[in-house]
Design a protein around this motif. Structure first.
Motif, PDB file in Angstrom:
ATOM      1  N   UNK A   1     -12.775  -8.507  56.995  1.00  0.00           N
ATOM      2  CA  UNK A   1     -13.545  -7.536  56.226  1.00  0.00           C
ATOM      3  C   UNK A   1     -13.322  -7.709  54.733  1.00  0.00           C
ATOM      4  N   UNK A   2     -12.073  -7.923  54.318  1.00  0.00           N
ATOM      5  CA  UNK A   2     -11.775  -8.108  52.901  1.00  0.00           C
ATOM      6  C   UNK A   2     -12.380  -9.415  52.383  1.00  0.00           C
ATOM      7  N   UNK A   3     -12.307 -10.457  53.206  1.00  0.00           N
ATOM      8  CA  UNK A   3     -12.886 -11.731  52.784  1.00  0.00           C
ATOM      9  C   UNK A   3     -14.394 -11.607  52.618  1.00  0.00           C
ATOM     10  N   UNK A   4     -15.036 -10.887  53.524  1.00  0.00           N
ATOM     11  CA  UNK A   4     -16.490 -10.745  53.429  1.00  0.00           C
ATOM     12  C   UNK A   4     -16.888  -9.875  52.247  1.00  0.00           C
ATOM     13  N   UNK A   5     -16.054  -8.939  51.861  1.00  0.00           N
ATOM     14  CA  UNK A   5     -16.321  -8.175  50.641  1.00  0.00           C
ATOM     15  C   UNK A   5     -16.333  -9.095  49.432  1.00  0.00           C
ATOM     16  N   UNK A   6     -15.366 -10.022  49.405  1.00  0.00           N
ATOM     17  CA  UNK A   6     -15.326 -10.980  48.297  1.00  0.00           C
ATOM     18  C   UNK A   6     -16.522 -11.933  48.367  1.00  0.00           C
ATOM     19  N   UNK A   7     -16.957 -12.252  49.585  1.00  0.00           N
ATOM     20  CA  UNK A   7     -18.154 -13.085  49.722  1.00  0.00           C
ATOM     21  C   UNK A   7     -19.372 -12.385  49.140  1.00  0.00           C
ATOM     22  N   UNK A   8     -19.503 -11.081  49.429  1.00  0.00           N
ATOM     23  CA  UNK A   8     -20.631 -10.311  48.903  1.00  0.00           C
ATOM     24  C   UNK A   8     -20.595 -10.299  47.380  1.00  0.00           C
ATOM     25  N   UNK A   9     -19.400 -10.116  46.811  1.00  0.00           N
ATOM     26  CA  UNK A   9     -19.264 -10.117  45.357  1.00  0.00           C
ATOM     27  C   UNK A   9     -19.658 -11.477  44.777  1.00  0.00           C
ATOM     28  N   UNK A  10     -19.192 -12.559  45.436  1.00  0.00           N
ATOM     29  CA  UNK A  10     -19.506 -13.903  44.939  1.00  0.00           C
ATOM     30  C   UNK A  10     -21.001 -14.190  45.044  1.00  0.00           C
ATOM     31  N   UNK A  11     -21.610 -13.793  46.173  1.00  0.00           N
ATOM     32  CA  UNK A  11     -23.050 -14.032  46.340  1.00  0.00           C
ATOM     33  C   UNK A  11     -23.860 -13.205  45.355  1.00  0.00           C
ATOM     34  N   UNK A  12     -23.410 -11.962  45.095  1.00  0.00           N
ATOM     35  CA  UNK A  12     -24.109 -11.128  44.119  1.00  0.00           C
ATOM     36  C   UNK A  12     -24.040 -11.753  42.731  1.00  0.00           C
ATOM     37  N   UNK A  13     -22.874 -12.270  42.374  1.00  0.00           N
ATOM     38  CA  UNK A  13     -22.709 -12.918  41.079  1.00  0.00           C
ATOM     39  C   UNK A  13     -23.594 -14.161  40.968  1.00  0.00           C
TER      40      UNK A  13
END
Length: 282
Positions: free
Chosen positions: A246-258
């Motif tokens: 879950x934490x890794x996917x949160x960071x994925x969402x942040x990276x994809x948003x950026x």
């Protein structure tokens, strides 16, 4: 036996409907987004693990002038085979022997007879057999060059070069001691020619060059791979730290948003530049 992905009920052969008979969940579309996301991440992870092997293969084969020079040095013995490897003669004339003459000799005597003669200790047959092995090693060394930056690549290259050089020197030594009249009735004597020393010198030069490259190393251009928008090194670091999915996917969402914001900014900038150029034309 299949089970329902939601409640875990075991399904019978007659449970052919997509709905689970126990909980009523549609087993085809149940958590389909999560499964697709997991499969996508699995594919990206496998690609990220395999890509370094491709990068090392490219670097080892043609990634730098040092690597290209090794390929050229590996292949140079092939044209050197057309040089006079030895000379045999009788009372009338002298015959320089190169790869063409060796091929004719094999065609007349037969490859099997040459191998059996080498096994029985015929030095001339043994010389031809060792020469053939050294030539085959040229292709083996060329193929193994692609894997030279792997775990055992450097040691493998050096061992193959040693075998190649040993076969070349062995062929030269065997021919120098061979009983020419017993093997070639039309000739009475023979000795190695300068081409044989050039061939062995090229084998030795490749060995020395690989020793140098093993010490110096070759530059590897790394291809950056992304897993869910995260660089692969960053993703694997999170996994090693024990971070939850879950934490890794949160960071994925942040990276994809950026990444999306950067792409939109570049598109807007390109559109503004196009408008300025269009206005200047008017």
């Amino acid at each position: 036996m299949a089970t329902c992905p939601k409640c875990g009920k075991k399904l019978r052969i007659y449970n052919w409907r997509p709905e689970c008979p126990a909980c009523g969940a549609n087993m085809v579309y149940y958590e389909s987004n999560e499964r697709l996301l997991a499969e996508s991440e699995k594919t990206e992870i496998e690609h990220a693990k395999f890509q370094p092997k491709v990068d090392r293969a490219k670097a080892a084969f043609f990634g730098s002038p040092w690597a290209i020079a090794r390929i050229v040095l590996t292949l140079l013995p092939l044209p050197a085979l057309m040089l006079p490897l030895c000379r045999v003669w009788n009372q009338e004339y002298v015959l320089p022997v190169n790869a063409v003459n060796v091929y004719n000799y094999l065609s007349q005597k037969g490859f099997g007879n040459v191998l059996s003669g080498a096994a029985k200790g015929d030095l001339l047959s043994l010389s031809v057999a060792l020469l053939l092995v050294s030539v085959v090693m040229v292709l083996v060394c060329l193929i193994c060059t692609v894997m030279s930056l792997g775990r055992h690549g450097k040691a493998r290259n050096l061992i193959l070069n040693l075998i190649q050089l040993g076969c070349g020197v062995g062929a030269l030594a065997c021919f120098s001691s061979a009983d020419i009249p017993a093997s070639l009735e039309e000739f009475t004597a023979g000795k190695p020619a300068w081409g044989a020393f050039v061939l062995c010198g090229l084998y030795a030069a490749l060995l020395v060059y690989n020793l140098y490259l093993a010490k110096r190393g070759l530059p590897v251009k790394k291809t950056v791979c992304y897993i869910g928008g995260l660089p692969s090194d960053e993703y694997f670091a999170y996994v090693e730290q024990g971070m939850s999915d879950l934490e890794i996917r949160k960071k994925m969402v942040e990276a994809l948003t950026k990444m999306q914001e950067e792409a939109l900014a570049k598109a807007a900038e390109a559109e503004a530049r196009a408008r300025e150029e269009k206005a200047s034309w008017k």
